[in-house]
Enzyme design. Structure first.
Site, PDB file in Angstrom:
ATOM      1  N   HIS A   1       0.764  -1.245   0.000  1.00 35.54           N
ATOM      2  CA  HIS A   1       0.000   0.000   0.000  1.00 35.54           C
ATOM      3  C   HIS A   1       0.797   1.299   0.000  1.00 35.54           C
ATOM      4  CE1 HIS A   1      -3.614  -2.337   0.484  1.00 35.54           C
ATOM      5  NE2 HIS A   1      -3.083  -2.951   1.537  1.00 35.54           N
TER       6      HIS A   1
ATOM      7  N   LYS B   1      -5.451  -9.539  -7.930  1.00 35.24           N
ATOM      8  CA  LYS B   1      -6.104  -8.912  -6.789  1.00 35.24           C
ATOM      9  C   LYS B   1      -7.127  -7.918  -7.332  1.00 35.24           C
ATOM     10  CE  LYS B   1      -5.248  -6.592  -2.409  1.00 35.24           C
ATOM     11  NZ  LYS B   1      -4.248  -6.004  -1.502  1.00 35.24           N
TER      12      LYS B   1
ATOM     13  N   THR C   1      -5.161  -0.160  -3.003  1.00 33.74           N
ATOM     14  CA  THR C   1      -4.895   1.264  -2.895  1.00 33.74           C
ATOM     15  C   THR C   1      -3.438   1.495  -2.553  1.00 33.74           C
ATOM     16  OG1 THR C   1      -7.152   1.709  -2.159  1.00 33.74           O
ATOM     17  CG2 THR C   1      -5.486   3.379  -1.644  1.00 33.74           C
TER      18      THR C   1
ATOM     19  N   HIS D   1      -2.882  -3.011   8.347  1.00 35.86           N
ATOM     20  CA  HIS D   1      -3.955  -3.438   7.439  1.00 35.86           C
ATOM     21  C   HIS D   1      -4.649  -2.209   6.870  1.00 35.86           C
ATOM     22  CE1 HIS D   1      -7.311  -5.701   5.792  1.00 35.86           C
ATOM     23  NE2 HIS D   1      -8.130  -4.910   6.449  1.00 35.86           N
ATOM     24  N   PHE D   2      -4.913  -2.239   5.561  1.00 35.86           N
ATOM     25  CA  PHE D   2      -5.692  -1.180   4.912  1.00 35.86           C
ATOM     26  C   PHE D   2      -7.143  -1.597   5.003  1.00 35.86           C
ATOM     27  CE2 PHE D   2      -7.594   1.349   1.636  1.00 35.86           C
ATOM     28  CZ  PHE D   2      -6.848   2.511   1.631  1.00 35.86           C
TER      29      PHE D   2
END
Length: 148
Positions: free
Chosen positions: A39, A69, A73, A145-146
């Site tokens: 990310h 995927k 982002t 984690h996004f």
């Protein structure tokens, strides 16, 4: 003889507890490294090259080998600024945990076009400055984690 055996047993138990205490730290470090790989790209590209950027970055960051995927982002801010999001007030994550934090950053959202094949995935791109939510863990807290 009894004390020597007891001492050895206590030492072994202490080492086992210490090892268990260190596991989350190692796990958090791995999750932080994965977050960075998937990310974070401070330089980032924008404009008419955004779709080319997504195609290239998704492959370079190893998110297209096994499967394409569907959505990812990339955040285009310095890592210190991304890490500082973890010091904002906690909010609820999508999974209900209260370890998420939000901030406004420059991003490129990459969305798979459909019909792509692993190894040759194709993406549409949307460049914007928007609110993001990331999960943070550790001491000091770092993004792992996004969320959205």
């Amino acid at each position: 003889m009894f004390w020597q055996g007891t001492y050895s047993l206590l030492l072994l138990a202490l080492l086992a507890l210490l090892g268990q205490a260190l596991l989350p730290v190692a796990g958090q470090k791995a999750m932080y490294q994965r977050f960075l790989r998937q990310h974070v790209d401070p330089q980032g590209e924008s404009g008419s090259n955004a779709a080319v950027y997504c195609n290239r970055m998704m492959q370079a960051r190893k998110m297209t080998a096994q499967r394409c995927k569907a959505f990812n982002t990339f955040i285009h801010e310095p890592i210190y600024l991304i890490n500082s999001i973890c010091s904002t007030d906690s909010i609820s994550c999508k999974n209900g945990r209260m370890n998420c934090h939000e901030g406004v950053v420059r991003v490129t959202d990459c969305k798979e076009t459909g019909g792509s094949r692993p190894g040759n995935c194709r993406y549409r791109a949307q460049v914007s400055t928007r609110r993001v939510v990331i999960a943070c863990e550790g001491d000091p807290k770092v993004p792992v984690h996004f969320d959205r």
